[in-house]
Design an enzyme around this catalytic site. Structure first.
Site, mmCIF file in Angstrom:
data_model
loop_
_atom_site.group_PDB
_atom_site.id
_atom_site.type_symbol
_atom_site.label_atom_id
_atom_site.label_comp_id
_atom_site.label_asym_id
_atom_site.label_seq_id
_atom_site.Cartn_x
_atom_site.Cartn_y
_atom_site.Cartn_z
ATOM 1 N N ARG A 147 -4.354 -37.880 -88.434
ATOM 2 C CA ARG A 147 -3.013 -38.347 -88.059
ATOM 3 C C ARG A 147 -2.345 -37.478 -87.007
ATOM 4 O O ARG A 147 -1.810 -37.983 -86.012
ATOM 5 C CB ARG A 147 -2.088 -38.373 -89.287
ATOM 6 C CG ARG A 147 -2.211 -39.582 -90.130
ATOM 7 C CD ARG A 147 -2.059 -39.216 -91.586
ATOM 8 N NE ARG A 147 -3.210 -38.440 -91.987
ATOM 9 C CZ ARG A 147 -4.353 -38.987 -92.424
ATOM 10 N NH1 ARG A 147 -4.416 -40.273 -92.577
ATOM 11 N NH2 ARG A 147 -5.389 -38.243 -92.718
ATOM 12 N N THR A 148 -2.323 -36.185 -87.245
ATOM 13 C CA THR A 148 -1.507 -35.329 -86.381
ATOM 14 C C THR A 148 -2.064 -35.328 -84.962
ATOM 15 O O THR A 148 -1.336 -35.539 -83.995
ATOM 16 C CB THR A 148 -1.445 -33.893 -86.963
ATOM 17 O OG1 THR A 148 -1.137 -34.001 -88.348
ATOM 18 C CG2 THR A 148 -0.387 -33.076 -86.272
ATOM 19 N N LYS A 182 -16.861 -17.592 -78.711
ATOM 20 C CA LYS A 182 -17.438 -16.408 -78.047
ATOM 21 C C LYS A 182 -16.611 -15.162 -78.313
ATOM 22 O O LYS A 182 -16.866 -14.099 -77.751
ATOM 23 C CB LYS A 182 -17.491 -16.644 -76.530
ATOM 24 C CG LYS A 182 -18.267 -17.862 -76.115
ATOM 25 C CD LYS A 182 -18.182 -18.030 -74.595
ATOM 26 C CE LYS A 182 -18.238 -19.488 -74.204
ATOM 27 N NZ LYS A 182 -17.740 -19.704 -72.845
ATOM 28 N N ARG A 194 -3.125 -26.715 -83.936
ATOM 29 C CA ARG A 194 -3.369 -26.607 -85.388
ATOM 30 C C ARG A 194 -4.350 -25.471 -85.610
ATOM 31 O O ARG A 194 -5.403 -25.410 -84.975
ATOM 32 C CB ARG A 194 -3.937 -27.904 -85.964
ATOM 33 C CG ARG A 194 -4.391 -27.705 -87.408
ATOM 34 C CD ARG A 194 -4.720 -28.975 -88.127
ATOM 35 N NE ARG A 194 -3.518 -29.717 -88.453
ATOM 36 C CZ ARG A 194 -3.506 -30.821 -89.200
ATOM 37 N NH1 ARG A 194 -4.642 -31.303 -89.686
ATOM 38 N NH2 ARG A 194 -2.378 -31.441 -89.449
ATOM 39 N N HIS A 253 3.981 -27.090 -91.653
ATOM 40 C CA HIS A 253 3.564 -28.235 -90.834
ATOM 41 C C HIS A 253 4.871 -28.916 -90.402
ATOM 42 O O HIS A 253 5.257 -29.951 -90.940
ATOM 43 C CB HIS A 253 2.699 -29.163 -91.688
ATOM 44 C CG HIS A 253 1.954 -30.210 -90.939
ATOM 45 N ND1 HIS A 253 2.242 -30.571 -89.630
ATOM 46 C CD2 HIS A 253 0.922 -31.022 -91.321
ATOM 47 C CE1 HIS A 253 1.413 -31.533 -89.251
ATOM 48 N NE2 HIS A 253 0.603 -31.824 -90.254
HETATM 49 N N1 CP Z 1 -0.728 -35.303 -92.559
HETATM 50 C C1 CP Z 1 -1.635 -34.667 -91.771
HETATM 51 O O1 CP Z 1 -1.396 -33.558 -91.270
HETATM 52 O O2 CP Z 1 -2.779 -35.372 -91.621
HETATM 53 P P1 CP Z 1 -4.012 -34.914 -90.716
HETATM 54 O O3 CP Z 1 -4.594 -33.677 -91.363
HETATM 55 O O4 CP Z 1 -4.937 -36.084 -90.711
HETATM 56 O O5 CP Z 1 -3.474 -34.580 -89.358
#
Ligand code: CP
Length: 307
Positions: free
Chosen positions: A52-53, A82, A103, A131
């Site tokens: 999703r993100t 590396k 991320r 998040h």
């Molecule tokens: N909700 C969420 O962060 O989903 P993903 O890990 O699929 O990005």
């Protein structure tokens, strides 16, 4: 937060005013077709898996007319493999783009990246930390489903110790009035003391329970979360899994006007058929995931075009 959003590393950066501005922009993004981001480039740098993100950020940039570069398995496919430091990678990638979405598996990485980046860094989740953009889309979903953010009773269920979405959402809940939080988690995966301390300091009422069926009829929102297998010991996972589940049997305990949310992906903690998920208005988690696209378009608009 001042007039201009720069980096986004934690949800408590967002004031009520900025959130409402974001919701208004997100509503407009639902039918946006244009190219206000023509010539802009977003770098998508993911050291952890994501559906999703990553894809909603990438789609958001493209829907705004911009371009996307990046790597979805940065630990393997970037020069991190590396031995390059995150700081060096960020300094270099910042020369190739206008915005970095990061991320990372290590808590604090987004902040570390923001300290050396010459372009805005948006955290797409950092380890067990936060998040923040998930929390934005979560409150945007509450706003759309309930037409209010004050006076809501919210149960957060599952792995609250390592679930960064629940942590970020708690910080945003503390911005609103008359929010009552109920934490339902296995003994070994309770909400952290830092979050409870923040809630107490901000006079947010919270309590902890271990009987989900008892809680379900009393709340407006059931915010389910997955046991984060990848972040905990296998014994902790085995002790926790399957303890708190929404299924056909206890769905009847959820009030007609309440909503079941989940940051997704869900596994066994939600055991409902595709038919129920498609037909039952209380199941809000796919609408929630879609809202992520518009919330992220709005967020990038605020960052690159000014708030
Ligand atoms: N909700 C969420 O962060 O989903 P993903 O890990 O699929 O990005």
């Amino acid at each position: 937060m001042g007039d201009r959003l720069l980096h986004v590393t934690e949800s408590q950066q967002f004031s009520r005013e900025i959130l409402y501005d974001l919701f208004e922009r997100a509503d407009k993004m639902r039918d946006y077709s244009g190219d206000k981001f023509k010539g802009r480039i977003m770098a998508s740098l993911f050291y952890e898996p994501s559906t999703r993100t990553r894809l909603s950020f990438e789609s958001a940039m493209k829907r705004l007319g911009g371009e996307v570069i990046g790597t979805e398995n940065a630990g393997e496919f970037s020069s991190a493999k590396k031995g390059e430091s995150l700081e060096d990678s960020i300094r270099v990638i910042g020369s190739y783009c206008d915005l970095i979405v990061l991320r990372h598996n290590v808590e604090g990485s987004a902040k570390k990246a923001s300290q050396v980046s010459k372009v805005p860094v948006i955290s797409a989740g950092d380890g067990k930390g936060q998040h923040p953009t998930q929390a934005l889309l979560d409150v945007y979903t509450l706003y759309r489903e309930f037409d209010r953010l004050d006076n809501l009773k919210i149960a957060m269920v599952g792995d609250l110790a390592s679930g960064r979405t629940a942590r970020s959402l708690c910080y945003l809940c503390s911005k609103f009035d008359d929010i009552e939080l109920t934490f339902v988690s296995p003994d070994n995966l309770k909400m952290g003391g830092d979050i409870k301390g923040h809630l107490s300091e901000n006079n947010v009422c919270y309590s902890e329970h271990d009987d989900l069926n008892n809680v379900l009829p009393r709340v407006d929102v059931v915010y389910m979360t997955r046991i984060q297998k990848e972040r905990i010991e296998i014994e902790d996972y085995e002790n926790a899994r399957g303890k708190f589940v929404i299924n056909r049997e206890n769905l009847g305990l959820v009030r007609e006007k309440s909503r079941i949310m989940h940051p997704l992906p869900h596994v066994e903690e939600i055991d409902l058929s595709i038919e129920i998920e498609g037909a039952d208005e209380r199941v809000a988690y796919f609408r929630q995931a879609e809202n992520g696209l518009y919330a992220r378009m709005a967020l990038m608009d605020m960052i690159l075009n000014g708030s």
